[in-house]
Design an enzyme around this catalytic site. Sequence first.
Site, PDB file in Angstrom:
ATOM      1  N   ARG A   1      -5.181  -8.819  -5.209  1.00 59.52           N
ATOM      2  CA  ARG A   1      -5.343  -8.358  -3.837  1.00 59.52           C
ATOM      3  C   ARG A   1      -4.022  -7.749  -3.388  1.00 59.52           C
ATOM      4  NH1 ARG A   1     -10.014  -8.677  -4.635  1.00 59.52           N
ATOM      5  NH2 ARG A   1     -11.634  -9.699  -3.382  1.00 59.52           N
TER       6      ARG A   1
ATOM      7  N   GLU B   1      -6.677  -0.992   2.209  1.00 66.60           N
ATOM      8  CA  GLU B   1      -7.345  -0.077   1.279  1.00 66.60           C
ATOM      9  C   GLU B   1      -8.288   0.819   2.073  1.00 66.60           C
ATOM     10  OE1 GLU B   1      -9.328  -2.370  -1.726  1.00 66.60           O
ATOM     11  OE2 GLU B   1      -7.480  -3.223  -2.499  1.00 66.60           O
TER      12      GLU B   1
ATOM     13  N   HIS C   1      -9.307   0.395  -6.153  1.00 64.77           N
ATOM     14  CA  HIS C   1     -10.003  -0.866  -6.419  1.00 64.77           C
ATOM     15  C   HIS C   1     -11.153  -0.650  -7.412  1.00 64.77           C
ATOM     16  CE1 HIS C   1     -10.426  -5.069  -4.440  1.00 64.77           C
ATOM     17  NE2 HIS C   1     -10.841  -5.120  -5.690  1.00 64.77           N
TER      18      HIS C   1
END
Length: 331
Positions: free
Chosen positions: A247, A276, A295
Amino acid sequence: MYIMEEGELPWLLVNEVGGIRGILHSHVPFLKKHFHLITMKEFLEKRKDVGKKVQAIYLWWHKPVIDKELLQSLPNLKVIANSGVGMDHLDLKLIASFGVKMANAPRAVSSTTADTGMALLLASARRLVEVHNISISPSMDYCEADILGIKVAGATLGIIGMGRIGYKIAVRAKAFEMNILYHNRTRRKVQEEQAVGATYCKKIDSLLQQADFVMLVVSLTPQTHKLIGKRELELMKPTATLINISRGAVVDQEALVAALQTGVIRAAALDVTSPEPLPRDHALLKLKNVIITPHLGIKTDKATYMITEEAVENILAALNGLPLPSEVLPS
């Protein structure tokens, strides 16, 4: 209490179908075999009529947002299934206070996420993004000394977080003839260590000082928030690379920018950031010694379908009063 009619499928709430944060169209036929699907838009339009019918929620990329208001409007909700492993976007204690069970999808994501970690390691080591840009540039002018990479075979990989994903990364790293160190809350069994040639570092500092590549594979918790900051980066070798597939908030990004700009470490490869996506003017986006992916972790056609299969398995177990294969309990 809502009583289902004979032959009626249980109602499953999803954010949307398709779009940026919706379940994939290719998954819909499978889901409709087991559930009556309702999107958030449909739910909000008929909240009073359909709220009592919804028994499960399937979160796709953290959506829909689960808050107290939504939980109060779903009196017969029994389970929330998450499309991934990390649950840091959920208030687990709040959800549990409504008597709702929670599940994630660890089996579906581990191999694909491990692949992403190794892909980032190799891409950074051999400077693939830089040399790609050179290869497609009009002039193709470059100095060979400027594109020299790092040899992976024989290099030391330090894995921080040796759970299911971390161990699969070790399996892959062994195939690349890397030396493997790892730090974890609990030590792996000796047989597991020997199978991948991994050495346990009780203290994270020892791993940071020795590794050529440091890969973060931990869950985001209060204990791991900004786990890697200025002090930890300064412990790393100036030739080392930081790889983050956990993360974004596990790393102090301001400290990382400074370390990359001043040569404290060689490079970084990030599949996760905070937030993000990053603001388009963020310093990390301007550095040549950084690779950033959006991601990607589990984003393959097979893995995403497996996630939905695992979610369905957990939801059906909850609705039938059976143990959930991947239940997550509030800490």
